[in-house]
Write a protein that holds these residues in place. Structure first.
Motif, mmCIF file in Angstrom:
data_model
loop_
_atom_site.group_PDB
_atom_site.id
_atom_site.type_symbol
_atom_site.label_atom_id
_atom_site.label_comp_id
_atom_site.label_asym_id
_atom_site.label_seq_id
_atom_site.Cartn_x
_atom_site.Cartn_y
_atom_site.Cartn_z
ATOM 1 N N THR A 1 12.301 43.690 24.612
ATOM 2 C CA THR A 1 13.545 44.236 24.051
ATOM 3 C C THR A 1 14.732 43.436 24.557
ATOM 4 O OG1 THR A 1 12.595 46.452 23.943
ATOM 5 C CG2 THR A 1 14.989 46.284 23.863
ATOM 6 N N LEU A 2 15.578 43.027 23.648
ATOM 7 C CA LEU A 2 16.723 42.192 23.988
ATOM 8 C C LEU A 2 17.735 42.990 24.807
ATOM 9 C CD1 LEU A 2 17.642 39.258 23.224
ATOM 10 C CD2 LEU A 2 19.006 40.325 21.426
ATOM 11 N N SER B 1 25.403 36.854 38.797
ATOM 12 C CA SER B 1 24.354 36.371 37.897
ATOM 13 C C SER B 1 23.034 37.060 38.195
ATOM 14 C CB SER B 1 24.180 34.854 38.039
ATOM 15 O OG SER B 1 23.627 34.532 39.298
ATOM 16 N N GLN B 2 22.203 37.131 37.147
ATOM 17 C CA GLN B 2 20.838 37.632 37.262
ATOM 18 C C GLN B 2 19.932 36.719 36.438
ATOM 19 O OE1 GLN B 2 20.335 42.013 36.709
ATOM 20 N NE2 GLN B 2 22.521 41.969 36.217
ATOM 21 N N PHE B 3 18.654 36.721 36.795
ATOM 22 C CA PHE B 3 17.655 35.979 36.036
ATOM 23 C C PHE B 3 16.419 36.854 35.872
ATOM 24 C CE2 PHE B 3 20.289 32.658 37.830
ATOM 25 C CZ PHE B 3 20.407 31.751 36.793
ATOM 26 N N GLY C 1 16.612 31.407 26.999
ATOM 27 C CA GLY C 1 16.048 30.076 27.213
ATOM 28 C C GLY C 1 16.850 29.341 28.254
ATOM 29 N N CYS C 2 17.163 30.031 29.348
ATOM 30 C CA CYS C 2 18.073 29.488 30.369
ATOM 31 C C CYS C 2 17.467 28.370 31.179
ATOM 32 C CB CYS C 2 18.529 30.614 31.296
ATOM 33 S SG CYS C 2 17.198 31.288 32.350
ATOM 34 N N GLY D 1 20.435 35.137 32.809
ATOM 35 C CA GLY D 1 19.596 34.071 32.287
ATOM 36 C C GLY D 1 18.177 34.561 32.072
ATOM 37 N N CYS D 2 17.637 34.321 30.877
ATOM 38 C CA CYS D 2 16.283 34.767 30.536
ATOM 39 C C CYS D 2 15.456 33.581 30.052
ATOM 40 C CB CYS D 2 16.329 35.821 29.431
ATOM 41 S SG CYS D 2 17.117 37.366 29.896
#
Length: 210
Positions: free
Chosen positions: A106-107, A95-97, A53-54, A74-75
């Motif tokens: 899948t987490l 960082s990645q989003f 919930g970024c 961040g998802c």
């Protein structure tokens, strides 16, 4: 409100407010930063973080300004938020989003801490089930712990559109079903002179992190 309605709600806010904390339902940047400050206190600066919930990636900006050097993912389930974060935060090479639906996808594994700020606040059709199922999944996945915040029932007023839950009930669930190492912080305010209407909980994997 169901998940599709909630996504549309945030999409409309983004159309109205753009790259601003108001798009993710924060009253101000200061109140948003107050929550991030509490969360960051419980993580070492090299820890890898999965931010569920970024939103627009505001937590990444805050922790980088305050010395955090670990990898960050961040998802969020709102594509517009992720597009904005990818555009405005592409300077951060650690960082990645990604667009992510916590109930369907899948987490991602392998992260030291999974953090969730504000994702449980909107009233849904099944708030408690969503909360407890998410805590089970995230705690099983995290290497060191899970950090999240909730709106408290110890308040002077409750907004009918928002979800409030007793910190005692959540503490009991986490203590009995997830881990004996639980921290509950319920003494902070998000603006000067404010009332402590929310709380942060940390679920540690072991006693050394508590």
């Amino acid at each position: 409100m169901n998940p599709n309605e909630l996504r549309r709600y945030y999409q409309e806010r983004y159309k109205q407010f753009g790259n601003d904390p108001a798009s993710v339902q924060h009253v101000s940047k200061a109140s948003q930063d107050a929550r991030f400050r509490i969360i960051q206190q419980y993580m070492d600066k090299e820890a890898s973080i999965l931010d569920l919930g970024c939103g627009l990636g505001d937590m990444l900006k805050y922790i980088r300004m305050n010395g955090h050097t670990g990898c960050y993912l961040g998802c969020d389930f709102v594509p517009e938020f992720i597009e904005s974060a990818l555009s405005t935060l592409n300077w951060d090479k650690k960082s990645q989003f990604r667009v992510f639906d916590i109930e369907a996808d899948t987490l991602p594994g392998g992260y030291d801490f999974i953090v969730m700020s504000g994702i449980f606040n909107n009233r849904l059709e099944n708030n408690e089930a969503f909360l407890y199922n998410t805590l089970k999944k995230t705690f099983a996945s995290a290497n060191k712990g899970v950090i999240f915040n909730l709106l408290s029932t110890y308040v002077e007023f409750e907004d009918p559109e928002l979800f409030y839950i007793s910190p005692l009930d959540v503490f009991d669930f986490c203590k009995r079903q997830l881990t004996p190492y639980v921290t509950l912080k319920h003494n902070y305010v998000t603006k000067p002179g404010g009332f402590p209407y929310e709380y942060t909980m940390v679920l540690h994997k072991d006693g050394e992190g508590a």
